[in-house]
Design a protein around this motif. Structure first.
Motif, mmCIF file in Angstrom:
data_model
loop_
_atom_site.group_PDB
_atom_site.id
_atom_site.type_symbol
_atom_site.label_atom_id
_atom_site.label_comp_id
_atom_site.label_asym_id
_atom_site.label_seq_id
_atom_site.Cartn_x
_atom_site.Cartn_y
_atom_site.Cartn_z
ATOM 1 N N GLN A 1 -26.145 -8.603 -2.993
ATOM 2 C CA GLN A 1 -26.954 -9.349 -3.957
ATOM 3 C C GLN A 1 -26.487 -10.789 -3.947
ATOM 4 O O GLN A 1 -25.303 -11.058 -3.694
ATOM 5 C CB GLN A 1 -26.779 -8.720 -5.340
ATOM 6 N N VAL A 2 -27.394 -11.724 -4.210
ATOM 7 C CA VAL A 2 -27.017 -13.132 -4.190
ATOM 8 C C VAL A 2 -25.821 -13.374 -5.114
ATOM 9 O O VAL A 2 -25.774 -12.863 -6.237
ATOM 10 C CB VAL A 2 -28.219 -14.033 -4.566
ATOM 11 N N SER A 3 -24.834 -14.119 -4.626
ATOM 12 C CA SER A 3 -23.610 -14.346 -5.402
ATOM 13 C C SER A 3 -23.800 -15.492 -6.384
ATOM 14 O O SER A 3 -24.676 -16.354 -6.208
ATOM 15 C CB SER A 3 -22.450 -14.666 -4.464
ATOM 16 N N ILE A 4 -22.956 -15.498 -7.401
ATOM 17 C CA ILE A 4 -22.993 -16.599 -8.377
ATOM 18 C C ILE A 4 -22.714 -17.923 -7.678
ATOM 19 O O ILE A 4 -23.340 -18.946 -7.975
ATOM 20 C CB ILE A 4 -21.980 -16.341 -9.510
ATOM 21 N N GLY A 5 -21.784 -17.886 -6.709
ATOM 22 C CA GLY A 5 -21.456 -19.104 -5.978
ATOM 23 C C GLY A 5 -22.655 -19.672 -5.229
ATOM 24 O O GLY A 5 -22.891 -20.888 -5.233
ATOM 25 N N GLN B 1 -27.197 -23.779 -5.262
ATOM 26 C CA GLN B 1 -28.626 -24.108 -5.242
ATOM 27 C C GLN B 1 -29.124 -24.599 -6.603
ATOM 28 O O GLN B 1 -30.333 -24.755 -6.798
ATOM 29 C CB GLN B 1 -29.431 -22.867 -4.840
ATOM 30 N N ALA B 2 -28.194 -24.825 -7.527
ATOM 31 C CA ALA B 2 -28.577 -25.144 -8.906
ATOM 32 C C ALA B 2 -29.358 -26.449 -9.027
ATOM 33 O O ALA B 2 -30.053 -26.670 -10.028
ATOM 34 C CB ALA B 2 -27.336 -25.197 -9.790
ATOM 35 N N TRP B 3 -29.260 -27.305 -8.018
ATOM 36 C CA TRP B 3 -30.005 -28.563 -8.045
ATOM 37 C C TRP B 3 -31.494 -28.349 -7.821
ATOM 38 O O TRP B 3 -32.315 -29.226 -8.154
ATOM 39 C CB TRP B 3 -29.460 -29.514 -6.977
ATOM 40 N N ARG B 4 -31.861 -27.178 -7.281
ATOM 41 C CA ARG B 4 -33.274 -26.909 -7.009
ATOM 42 C C ARG B 4 -34.024 -26.603 -8.307
ATOM 43 O O ARG B 4 -33.470 -25.946 -9.191
ATOM 44 C CB ARG B 4 -33.429 -25.738 -6.041
ATOM 45 N N PRO B 5 -35.273 -27.054 -8.434
ATOM 46 C CA PRO B 5 -36.039 -26.800 -9.667
ATOM 47 C C PRO B 5 -36.120 -25.312 -9.984
ATOM 48 O O PRO B 5 -36.412 -24.493 -9.107
ATOM 49 C CB PRO B 5 -37.425 -27.372 -9.343
ATOM 50 N N GLY B 6 -35.837 -24.972 -11.216
ATOM 51 C CA GLY B 6 -36.002 -23.599 -11.688
ATOM 52 C C GLY B 6 -34.810 -22.699 -11.490
ATOM 53 O O GLY B 6 -34.719 -21.637 -12.124
ATOM 54 N N LEU C 1 -31.407 -23.053 -12.135
ATOM 55 C CA LEU C 1 -30.449 -22.919 -13.237
ATOM 56 C C LEU C 1 -31.044 -22.153 -14.423
ATOM 57 O O LEU C 1 -30.399 -21.229 -14.942
ATOM 58 C CB LEU C 1 -29.944 -24.302 -13.671
ATOM 59 N N PRO C 2 -32.268 -22.463 -14.886
ATOM 60 C CA PRO C 2 -32.848 -21.662 -15.973
ATOM 61 C C PRO C 2 -32.986 -20.186 -15.602
ATOM 62 O O PRO C 2 -32.740 -19.304 -16.429
ATOM 63 C CB PRO C 2 -34.224 -22.304 -16.201
ATOM 64 N N TRP C 3 -33.383 -19.919 -14.355
ATOM 65 C CA TRP C 3 -33.475 -18.520 -13.913
ATOM 66 C C TRP C 3 -32.114 -17.855 -13.964
ATOM 67 O O TRP C 3 -31.983 -16.707 -14.421
ATOM 68 C CB TRP C 3 -34.037 -18.431 -12.490
ATOM 69 N N ALA C 4 -31.067 -18.533 -13.499
ATOM 70 C CA ALA C 4 -29.728 -17.949 -13.466
ATOM 71 C C ALA C 4 -29.238 -17.617 -14.868
ATOM 72 O O ALA C 4 -28.655 -16.547 -15.097
ATOM 73 C CB ALA C 4 -28.757 -18.910 -12.773
ATOM 74 N N VAL C 5 -29.481 -18.515 -15.809
ATOM 75 C CA VAL C 5 -29.072 -18.251 -17.197
ATOM 76 C C VAL C 5 -29.812 -17.036 -17.738
ATOM 77 O O VAL C 5 -29.227 -16.157 -18.381
ATOM 78 C CB VAL C 5 -29.338 -19.497 -18.077
ATOM 79 N N HIS C 6 -31.107 -16.981 -17.479
ATOM 80 C CA HIS C 6 -31.911 -15.839 -17.923
ATOM 81 C C HIS C 6 -31.411 -14.549 -17.296
ATOM 82 O O HIS C 6 -31.277 -13.516 -17.964
ATOM 83 C CB HIS C 6 -33.371 -16.059 -17.551
ATOM 84 N N ALA C 7 -31.120 -14.578 -15.983
ATOM 85 C CA ALA C 7 -30.662 -13.378 -15.280
ATOM 86 C C ALA C 7 -29.345 -12.876 -15.849
ATOM 87 O O ALA C 7 -29.151 -11.663 -16.018
ATOM 88 C CB ALA C 7 -30.535 -13.676 -13.785
ATOM 89 N N LEU C 8 -28.438 -13.783 -16.159
ATOM 90 C CA LEU C 8 -27.155 -13.392 -16.746
ATOM 91 C C LEU C 8 -27.368 -12.723 -18.103
ATOM 92 O O LEU C 8 -26.775 -11.676 -18.395
ATOM 93 C CB LEU C 8 -26.248 -14.616 -16.903
ATOM 94 N N ARG C 9 -28.237 -13.292 -18.905
ATOM 95 C CA ARG C 9 -28.496 -12.728 -20.236
ATOM 96 C C ARG C 9 -29.196 -11.377 -20.156
ATOM 97 O O ARG C 9 -29.047 -10.542 -21.051
ATOM 98 C CB ARG C 9 -29.335 -13.713 -21.057
ATOM 99 N N PRO D 1 -39.375 -17.575 -10.802
ATOM 100 C CA PRO D 1 -38.958 -18.788 -11.503
ATOM 101 C C PRO D 1 -38.285 -19.826 -10.607
ATOM 102 O O PRO D 1 -38.278 -21.012 -10.933
ATOM 103 C CB PRO D 1 -37.972 -18.259 -12.550
ATOM 104 N N THR D 2 -37.707 -19.403 -9.465
ATOM 105 C CA THR D 2 -37.048 -20.346 -8.564
ATOM 106 C C THR D 2 -37.981 -20.884 -7.484
ATOM 107 O O THR D 2 -37.551 -21.627 -6.613
ATOM 108 C CB THR D 2 -35.843 -19.681 -7.882
ATOM 109 N N SER D 3 -39.248 -20.500 -7.533
ATOM 110 C CA SER D 3 -40.221 -20.959 -6.539
ATOM 111 C C SER D 3 -41.247 -21.859 -7.210
ATOM 112 O O SER D 3 -41.698 -21.591 -8.318
ATOM 113 C CB SER D 3 -40.928 -19.753 -5.895
#
Length: 253
Positions: free
Chosen positions: A108-112, A117-122, A124-132, A193-195
Protein backbone atom coordinates in the motif's frame (compact mmCIF):
# COMPACT_ATOMS: atom_id res chain seq x y z
CA UNK A 1 -14.01 9.83 11.65
CA UNK A 2 -16.99 7.88 10.34
CA UNK A 3 -19.25 8.87 7.49
CA UNK A 4 -22.95 9.50 8.04
CA UNK A 5 -24.62 7.75 5.12
CA UNK A 6 -27.18 9.77 3.16
CA UNK A 7 -29.97 8.45 0.91
CA UNK A 8 -28.13 9.71 -2.17
CA UNK A 9 -25.09 7.62 -1.24
CA UNK A 10 -26.96 4.41 -2.14
CA UNK A 11 -27.39 4.30 -5.92
CA UNK A 12 -29.53 1.71 -7.69
CA UNK A 13 -27.35 0.62 -10.61
CA UNK A 14 -29.55 -2.03 -12.21
CA UNK A 15 -31.55 -5.12 -11.28
CA UNK A 16 -30.86 -5.52 -7.54
CA UNK A 17 -27.37 -4.03 -7.67
CA UNK A 18 -26.52 -1.00 -5.53
CA UNK A 19 -23.38 1.13 -5.43
CA UNK A 20 -22.69 2.79 -2.09
CA UNK A 21 -20.44 5.83 -1.62
CA UNK A 22 -18.48 5.61 1.62
CA UNK A 23 -15.54 7.79 2.66
CA UNK A 24 -14.09 8.50 -0.79
CA UNK A 25 -14.49 4.83 -1.67
CA UNK A 26 -17.32 2.62 -2.91
CA UNK A 27 -18.73 -0.78 -2.07
CA UNK A 28 -21.40 -2.74 -3.92
CA UNK A 29 -24.39 -4.72 -2.65
CA UNK A 30 -25.94 -7.36 -4.92
CA UNK A 31 -29.30 -8.27 -3.46
CA UNK A 32 -31.11 -11.53 -4.13
CA UNK A 33 -34.20 -12.07 -2.01
CA UNK A 34 -33.22 -11.78 1.64
CA UNK A 35 -29.55 -12.48 0.88
CA UNK A 36 -26.78 -10.50 -0.77
CA UNK A 37 -23.19 -10.40 -1.94
CA UNK A 38 -21.05 -7.53 -0.69
CA UNK A 39 -18.14 -6.38 -2.83
CA UNK A 40 -15.54 -4.47 -0.80
CA UNK A 41 -16.28 -2.88 2.56
CA UNK A 42 -14.86 0.64 2.75
CA UNK A 43 -12.45 2.09 5.29
CA UNK A 44 -12.34 0.72 8.85
CA UNK A 45 -14.34 3.72 10.06
CA UNK A 46 -17.01 3.11 7.40
CA UNK A 47 -18.34 0.12 9.34
CA UNK A 48 -21.43 1.90 10.70
CA UNK A 49 -22.17 3.35 7.25
CA UNK A 50 -21.85 -0.11 5.72
CA UNK A 51 -24.36 -1.55 8.18
CA UNK A 52 -26.67 1.38 7.46
CA UNK A 53 -26.46 0.72 3.72
CA UNK A 54 -27.51 -2.90 4.26
CA UNK A 55 -30.36 -1.81 6.51
CA UNK A 56 -31.50 0.74 3.91
CA UNK A 57 -32.02 -2.17 1.51
CA UNK A 58 -33.84 -4.26 4.11
CA UNK A 59 -30.86 -6.51 4.76
CA UNK A 60 -29.36 -7.63 8.06
CA UNK A 61 -25.58 -8.11 8.36
CA UNK A 62 -26.01 -11.88 8.65
CA UNK A 63 -27.77 -11.86 5.26
CA UNK A 64 -24.40 -11.27 3.55
CA UNK A 65 -23.53 -14.57 1.84
CA UNK A 66 -19.92 -13.49 1.27
CA UNK A 67 -17.67 -10.46 1.10
CA UNK A 68 -15.80 -10.32 -2.21
CA UNK A 69 -12.64 -8.24 -2.20
CA UNK A 70 -11.29 -6.44 -5.25
CA UNK A 71 -8.00 -5.89 -3.40
CA UNK A 72 -6.74 -5.68 0.15
CA UNK A 73 -6.03 -1.99 0.63
CA UNK A 74 -7.43 -0.58 3.87
CA UNK A 75 -10.11 1.48 2.11
CA UNK A 76 -11.58 -1.71 0.62
CA UNK A 77 -11.20 -4.30 3.41
CA UNK A 78 -11.92 -2.02 6.35
CA UNK A 79 -14.97 -3.94 7.61
CA UNK A 80 -14.20 -7.37 6.19
CA UNK A 81 -12.70 -8.96 9.30
CA UNK A 82 -15.36 -7.48 11.60
CA UNK A 83 -18.07 -8.99 9.40
CA UNK A 84 -16.25 -12.33 9.20
CA UNK A 85 -15.85 -12.62 12.96
CA UNK A 86 -19.22 -11.21 14.01
CA UNK A 87 -21.41 -13.00 11.47
CA UNK A 88 -19.28 -15.89 10.19
CA UNK A 89 -19.22 -14.42 6.67
CA UNK A 90 -16.59 -15.79 4.29
CA UNK A 91 -14.21 -13.26 2.73
CA UNK A 92 -13.18 -14.26 -0.80
CA UNK A 93 -10.61 -12.91 -3.26
CA UNK A 94 -8.13 -13.86 -5.95
CA UNK A 95 -5.55 -16.32 -4.64
CA UNK A 96 -2.73 -13.82 -5.26
CA UNK A 97 -4.40 -11.35 -2.90
CA UNK A 98 -4.85 -13.80 0.00
CA UNK A 99 -1.42 -13.21 1.63
CA UNK A 100 -1.87 -9.47 1.20
CA UNK A 101 -5.24 -9.60 3.00
CA UNK A 102 -3.63 -11.61 5.83
CA UNK A 103 -1.00 -8.88 5.99
CA UNK A 104 1.84 -11.27 5.36
CA UNK A 105 3.01 -8.08 3.65
CA UNK A 106 1.49 -4.65 3.06
CA UNK A 107 1.49 -3.44 -0.52
CA UNK A 108 0.00 0.00 0.00
CA UNK A 109 1.24 3.52 -0.67
CA UNK A 110 3.51 4.59 2.20
CA UNK A 111 3.13 7.73 4.28
CA UNK A 112 6.55 8.79 3.04
CA UNK A 113 5.48 8.53 -0.58
CA UNK A 114 2.31 10.47 0.11
CA UNK A 115 4.25 13.22 1.88
CA UNK A 116 6.61 13.37 -1.08
CA UNK A 117 3.59 14.09 -3.28
CA UNK A 118 1.94 16.50 -0.83
CA UNK A 119 2.66 19.45 -3.12
CA UNK A 120 0.23 18.04 -5.68
CA UNK A 121 -3.35 19.43 -5.58
CA UNK A 122 -5.67 17.34 -3.43
CA UNK A 123 -3.04 15.00 -1.97
CA UNK A 124 -2.72 16.52 1.51
CA UNK A 125 -6.51 16.85 2.15
CA UNK A 126 -6.98 13.27 0.91
CA UNK A 127 -4.19 12.01 3.19
CA UNK A 128 -5.71 13.69 6.25
CA UNK A 129 -9.11 12.23 5.40
CA UNK A 130 -7.62 8.76 4.84
CA UNK A 131 -5.87 8.83 8.22
CA UNK A 132 -9.08 9.84 9.98
CA UNK A 133 -11.01 7.09 8.18
CA UNK A 134 -8.57 4.40 9.32
CA UNK A 135 -6.28 4.30 6.31
CA UNK A 136 -3.26 3.23 8.37
CA UNK A 137 -5.11 0.94 10.81
CA UNK A 138 -4.04 -2.69 11.07
CA UNK A 139 -7.02 -4.59 9.68
CA UNK A 140 -5.85 -7.99 8.42
CA UNK A 141 -8.35 -10.65 7.39
CA UNK A 142 -7.38 -13.63 9.54
CA UNK A 143 -8.87 -16.29 7.27
CA UNK A 144 -9.18 -14.98 3.71
CA UNK A 145 -10.31 -17.49 1.10
CA UNK A 146 -9.35 -17.87 -2.56
CA UNK A 147 -12.14 -18.42 -5.07
CA UNK A 148 -13.17 -22.09 -4.86
CA UNK A 149 -13.16 -22.66 -8.64
CA UNK A 150 -12.86 -20.76 -11.93
CA UNK A 151 -15.93 -19.13 -13.42
CA UNK A 152 -19.07 -17.65 -11.82
CA UNK A 153 -19.27 -17.76 -8.04
CA UNK A 154 -22.22 -19.49 -6.38
CA UNK A 155 -23.38 -16.29 -4.70
CA UNK A 156 -26.18 -13.75 -5.20
CA UNK A 157 -25.68 -12.16 -8.62
CA UNK A 158 -23.38 -14.99 -9.79
CA UNK A 159 -20.39 -12.62 -10.01
CA UNK A 160 -17.58 -13.64 -12.36
CA UNK A 161 -14.05 -12.71 -11.19
CA UNK A 162 -11.97 -10.78 -13.74
CA UNK A 163 -8.29 -10.84 -12.69
CA UNK A 164 -6.79 -7.38 -13.22
CA UNK A 165 -3.35 -7.28 -11.56
CA UNK A 166 -1.30 -4.13 -11.33
CA UNK A 167 -2.93 -1.93 -8.74
CA UNK A 168 -2.08 -4.86 -6.46
CA UNK A 169 -0.74 -8.27 -7.47
CA UNK A 170 -4.09 -9.97 -6.92
CA UNK A 171 -6.51 -7.22 -7.87
CA UNK A 172 -9.75 -8.59 -9.28
CA UNK A 173 -12.77 -6.93 -10.88
CA UNK A 174 -16.19 -8.61 -10.96
CA UNK A 175 -18.60 -9.01 -13.86
CA UNK A 176 -22.34 -9.45 -13.41
CA UNK A 177 -23.31 -10.82 -16.86
CA UNK A 178 -27.02 -11.07 -16.11
CA UNK A 179 -27.14 -7.41 -15.10
CA UNK A 180 -24.67 -6.01 -17.63
CA UNK A 181 -22.55 -4.50 -14.86
CA UNK A 182 -18.79 -4.48 -14.26
CA UNK A 183 -17.41 -3.70 -10.80
CA UNK A 184 -13.92 -2.47 -11.61
CA UNK A 185 -12.47 -1.78 -8.16
CA UNK A 186 -9.30 0.29 -8.49
CA UNK A 187 -8.31 -1.18 -11.86
CA UNK A 188 -10.34 1.70 -13.33
CA UNK A 189 -11.88 4.61 -11.44
CA UNK A 190 -13.90 7.66 -12.45
CA UNK A 191 -12.62 10.17 -9.88
CA UNK A 192 -10.33 10.49 -6.88
CA UNK A 193 -9.54 13.37 -4.51
CA UNK A 194 -5.89 13.31 -5.68
CA UNK A 195 -6.84 13.52 -9.37
CA UNK A 196 -7.83 16.67 -11.23
CA UNK A 197 -9.50 14.57 -13.94
CA UNK A 198 -13.15 13.54 -14.13
CA UNK A 199 -14.19 10.36 -15.93
CA UNK A 200 -12.65 6.92 -16.49
CA UNK A 201 -8.97 6.85 -15.54
CA UNK A 202 -6.23 5.00 -13.74
CA UNK A 203 -5.43 6.14 -10.23
CA UNK A 204 -2.30 8.30 -9.90
CA UNK A 205 0.94 6.34 -10.25
CA UNK A 206 1.84 6.31 -6.55
CA UNK A 207 -1.09 4.03 -5.76
CA UNK A 208 -0.10 1.17 -8.09
CA UNK A 209 2.14 -1.76 -7.22
CA UNK A 210 2.95 -2.20 -10.92
CA UNK A 211 1.71 0.56 -13.21
CA UNK A 212 2.69 -1.32 -16.38
CA UNK A 213 0.51 -4.27 -15.38
CA UNK A 214 -2.27 -1.91 -14.29
CA UNK A 215 -2.21 -0.36 -17.74
CA UNK A 216 -2.22 -3.80 -19.38
CA UNK A 217 -5.20 -4.89 -17.26
CA UNK A 218 -7.33 -2.24 -18.93
CA UNK A 219 -7.50 -4.63 -21.90
CA UNK A 220 -9.04 -7.28 -19.61
CA UNK A 221 -11.74 -4.81 -18.61
CA UNK A 222 -12.27 -3.75 -22.22
CA UNK A 223 -13.13 -7.34 -23.15
CA UNK A 224 -16.05 -7.49 -20.69
CA UNK A 225 -19.56 -7.18 -22.13
CA UNK A 226 -21.43 -4.68 -19.94
CA UNK A 227 -23.27 -1.37 -20.10
CA UNK A 228 -22.37 0.03 -16.67
CA UNK A 229 -19.08 0.30 -14.78
CA UNK A 230 -19.06 0.68 -10.99
CA UNK A 231 -15.59 1.84 -9.91
CA UNK A 232 -13.86 1.68 -6.55
CA UNK A 233 -13.70 5.49 -6.51
CA UNK A 234 -15.93 8.01 -8.23
CA UNK A 235 -19.44 7.92 -9.68
CA UNK A 236 -20.99 5.10 -11.68
CA UNK A 237 -20.06 5.19 -15.38
CA UNK A 238 -22.89 4.54 -17.82
CA UNK A 239 -21.13 3.14 -20.85
CA UNK A 240 -19.21 0.08 -21.94
CA UNK A 241 -16.03 -1.08 -20.20
CA UNK A 242 -14.32 -0.91 -23.59
CA UNK A 243 -15.07 2.79 -23.99
CA UNK A 244 -14.09 3.46 -20.38
CA UNK A 245 -10.83 1.52 -20.74
CA UNK A 246 -9.91 3.38 -23.93
CA UNK A 247 -10.48 6.71 -22.17
CA UNK A 248 -8.34 5.63 -19.23
CA UNK A 249 -5.62 4.29 -21.51
CA UNK A 250 -5.49 7.49 -23.54
CA UNK A 251 -5.24 9.64 -20.42
CA UNK A 252 -2.37 7.51 -19.13
CA UNK A 253 -0.21 8.28 -22.17
Amino acid sequence: MSKMLQDEDVVHVGDEVYAVSGSNTNWVIIKEGDSCTLIDSGYPNDYAALLTSLNTLGLAPDSVAAVLITHAHNDHIGAAERLRVAFDIPVLMHEAEVPHARRDFLDQVSIGTVLGQAWRPGVLPWAVHALRAGGTAHVPVAAPLAFPAPGPLDLPGSPVPVPTPGHTLGHCAYHLPQSGILISGDALVTAHPTSRIAGPQLLPDMFHTDRVRALASLSELAAVEADVVVPGHGPVHHGTPKDAAVMAFDLAH
